[in-house]
Design an enzyme around this catalytic site. Structure first.
Site, PDB file in Angstrom:
ATOM      1  N   GLU A 176      11.452 -12.321  -4.446  1.00 43.20           N
ATOM      2  CA  GLU A 176      11.323 -11.685  -2.926  1.00 43.20           C
ATOM      3  C   GLU A 176      10.627 -12.743  -2.051  1.00 43.20           C
ATOM      4  OE1 GLU A 176       9.223  -7.927  -3.078  1.00 43.20           O
ATOM      5  OE2 GLU A 176      11.035  -7.181  -4.104  1.00 43.20           O
ATOM      6  N   GLU A 294      15.521  -4.656  -8.936  1.00 39.86           N
ATOM      7  CA  GLU A 294      14.519  -3.776  -8.678  1.00 39.86           C
ATOM      8  C   GLU A 294      15.255  -2.660  -7.946  1.00 39.86           C
ATOM      9  OE1 GLU A 294      10.621  -5.048  -7.187  1.00 39.86           O
ATOM     10  OE2 GLU A 294      10.724  -7.019  -8.139  1.00 39.86           O
TER      11      GLU A 294
HETATM   12  O1  AHR Z   1       8.024  -3.245  -8.484  1.00 43.35           O
HETATM   13  C1  AHR Z   1       6.847  -3.275  -7.581  1.00 43.35           C
HETATM   14  C2  AHR Z   1       6.813  -4.702  -6.572  1.00 43.35           C
HETATM   15  O2  AHR Z   1       8.141  -4.380  -5.620  1.00 43.35           O
HETATM   16  C3  AHR Z   1       7.341  -5.954  -7.221  1.00 43.35           C
HETATM   17  O3  AHR Z   1       6.226  -6.465  -7.863  1.00 43.35           O
HETATM   18  C4  AHR Z   1       7.848  -6.707  -5.976  1.00 43.35           C
HETATM   19  O4  AHR Z   1       9.002  -7.541  -6.360  1.00 43.35           O
HETATM   20  C5  AHR Z   1       8.601  -5.586  -5.234  1.00 43.35           C
HETATM   21  O5  AHR Z   1       8.067  -5.652  -3.863  1.00 43.35           O
END
Ligand code: AHR
Length: 505
Positions: A176, A294
């Site tokens: 990110e 994610e």
């Molecule tokens: O999954 C929780 C968080 O969400 C992770 O650390 C990050 O990559 C995202 O913003």
């Protein structure tokens, strides 16, 4: 009451999207809250094995059917020194984890994670720190992990007990990196150049690695789109995948919450167009695809997600321990259907995360491990999706909810395994209020019979599993499912996820 609205579907093995990829069923373990400490690792636990791993969590991980596991972050990775987590445990430093305002004792590092992965039967997917660190440290970590012997870092790994390299194939180039919350976040050009340099070096060590460039952190980011264009312009020939991250929250409007799969579908379509724009401009014959590394329901604005502050730097605090409802599980099932339906472009995905932190598996320190509602659709889909993903023709009533207008009530996908003689239909009724009549034309499958038909739903869609009661609402037989004269019919209750397994002669 009138007849329920009908959704018509045609299922024919002649029309395919692509292969079922086991990597669609990945998950994520971050040094965050209790995911690692008292999650996968708790040496004092009565069920811990000789390496300190909780065997109850290992069993549930295997039952969940997880393929890849991304590690060690997440936001955590952008401040992580991997060297802190290797070598004699008593010599490892305690470090501040700035991302989650916690203390990391470094009892688990890359060697423990590789060991845990082997026991869990999962493929490790590693992320490198491109926040506070850069190309050299990424190359060092790759050498430590994957070179069998004869170099300084591989000898160090051998001295730490692992004779052979781990052969880790998938590597995320940071996390990110467009997020202002990310330590060392960058603009697209800065990141694109760093990712390209790092990828080039990593490929000199092993040209066959599968590398993931960071896409924008969310579709709502102002950077989304332009970020993908610039980053891929710098990295296109050097990476295989670009990451996508997306979380969905229930703000109290159930019908809007149930539109999550539709929103994911349009995010995927947008990313595909950004990738293919760069491909076309570059006149490249290479195809970059998506690592959706994610995704989940995450009630981000609730108290569970607030990190500690001030002088409090706890080890493994309770963080992001969302409790999921049946409706959340239906959404998770729909998101997985959506990922599978896009198997031509989504080549890998990771449910974020695996244990305790926005997770399907929960633990009590020193106590029980149990399944959240979201465990069920994931476990059933990972176990029964096989062969080829079929392209379905769907005609469905439309719904609107909150800010999301005009989306199909039915979300469905089918897989077909010619060798095993099995077709499986996964379907979600996204209506918050009304049942849906599924009417599928299946003559193309030939002579079929129903092997199993399960539906996950509940009169109270807000029911949540707890450590004391995680079993009173489970996927149950759907007795309405019938196959007759080339038609499959089923009643899909409001707010439901279903799996229909068919034997194909
Ligand atoms: O999954 C929780 C968080 O969400 C992770 O650390 C990050 O990559 C995202 O913003």
């Amino acid at each position: 009451m009138g007849e329920p609205a009908a959704a018509k579907v045609t299922i024919d093995p002649a029309f395919t999207v692509g292969p079922v990829r086991t990597r669609t069923f990945g998950a994520f373990v971050e040094h965050l809250g209790r995911c690692v400490y008292t999650g996968i690792f708790e040496p004092e636990h009565p069920k811990a094995d000789e390496d300190g791993f909780r065997t109850d969590v290992l069993e549930l991980t295997r039952e969940l059917g997880v393929s890849t596991v991304r590690y060690p972050g997440g936001n955590f990775v952008s401040g992580y020194r991997w060297e802190d987590g290797v070598g004699p445990v008593e010599q490892r430093p305690e470090r501040l984890d700035l991302a989650w305002h916690s203390m990391d004792p470094n009892l688990v590092g890359v060697d423990e994670f590789a060991k845990w992965s082997a026991k869990a039967g999962v493929e490790p997917m590693m992320a490198v720190n491109l926040g506070t660190r850069g190309t050299q440290e990424a190359l060092d970590l790759l050498e430590y992990c994957n070179i069998d012997g004869g170099t300084a870092f591989s000898k160090q790994r051998q001295a730490n007990g692992a004779e052979n390299g781990y052969g880790i194939k998938m590597w995320c180039l940071g996390n990110e990196m467009d997020g202002p919350w990310q330590i060392g976040h960058k603009n697209a050009l800065e990141y694109g150049r760093l990712a390209a340099d790092t990828a080039r070096g990593m490929r000199m060590i092993d040209p066959d690695l599968e590398l993931v460039a960071c896409g924008s952190s969310a579709p709502t980011m102002a950077t989304f789109g332009e970020w993908e264009r610039v980053v891929l312009t710098e990295t296109y020939e050097l990476v295989d995948l670009i990451s996508a991250h997306q979380y969905f929250e229930d703000f109290g409007d159930l019908q809007e919450h149930l539109s999550a799969g539709h929103r994911m579908q349009s995010f995927i379509a947008d990313i595909v167009s950004h990738i293919d724009h760069v491909k076309s401009v570059k006149k490249s014959s290479k195809q970059v695809n998506i690592s959706f590394d994610e995704w989940n329901v995450w009630h981000m604005s609730r108290a569970e997600s607030k990190a500690p502050t001030g002088k409090d730097w706890p080890v493994a605090p309770v963080l992001l321990e969302d409790r999921y409802t049946v409706a959340d599980a239906v959404v998770v099932g729909d998101l997985l259907i959506t990922l599978l339906r896009n198997t031509d472009r989504v080549h890998s995905a990771s449910l974020a995360q695996l244990v305790n932190v926005i997770a399907p598996i929960m633990t009590e320190p020193g106590g029980r491990a149990w399944k959240q509602t979201t465990f069920h659709p994931f476990a059933l889909m990972s176990r029964h999706s096989a062969g080829t993903v079929l392209q379905l023709a769907v005609e469905s009533p439309r719904l609107s909810g909150g800010n999301t207008a005009d989306f199909p009530a039915l979300s469905a996908v089918a897989t077909f395994d010619a060798e095993a003689g099995e077709a499986v239909v996964f379907a979600v009724n996204r209506s918050a209020t009304d049942a849906l009549a599924l009417d599928a034309a299946i003559a193309g499958l030939g002579d079929v019979s129903v092997v199993e038909a399960l539906t996950y739903t509940n009169k109270d869609p807000y029911w949540q599993a707890t450590a004391d009661d995680s079993t009173s609402v489970l996927p149950a037989d759907n007795v309405s499912v019938k196959v007759d004269g080339g038609r499959l019919t089923a009643a899909l209750p409001a707010v439901s996820w279903s799996m229909i397994r068919l034997a194909v002669k």
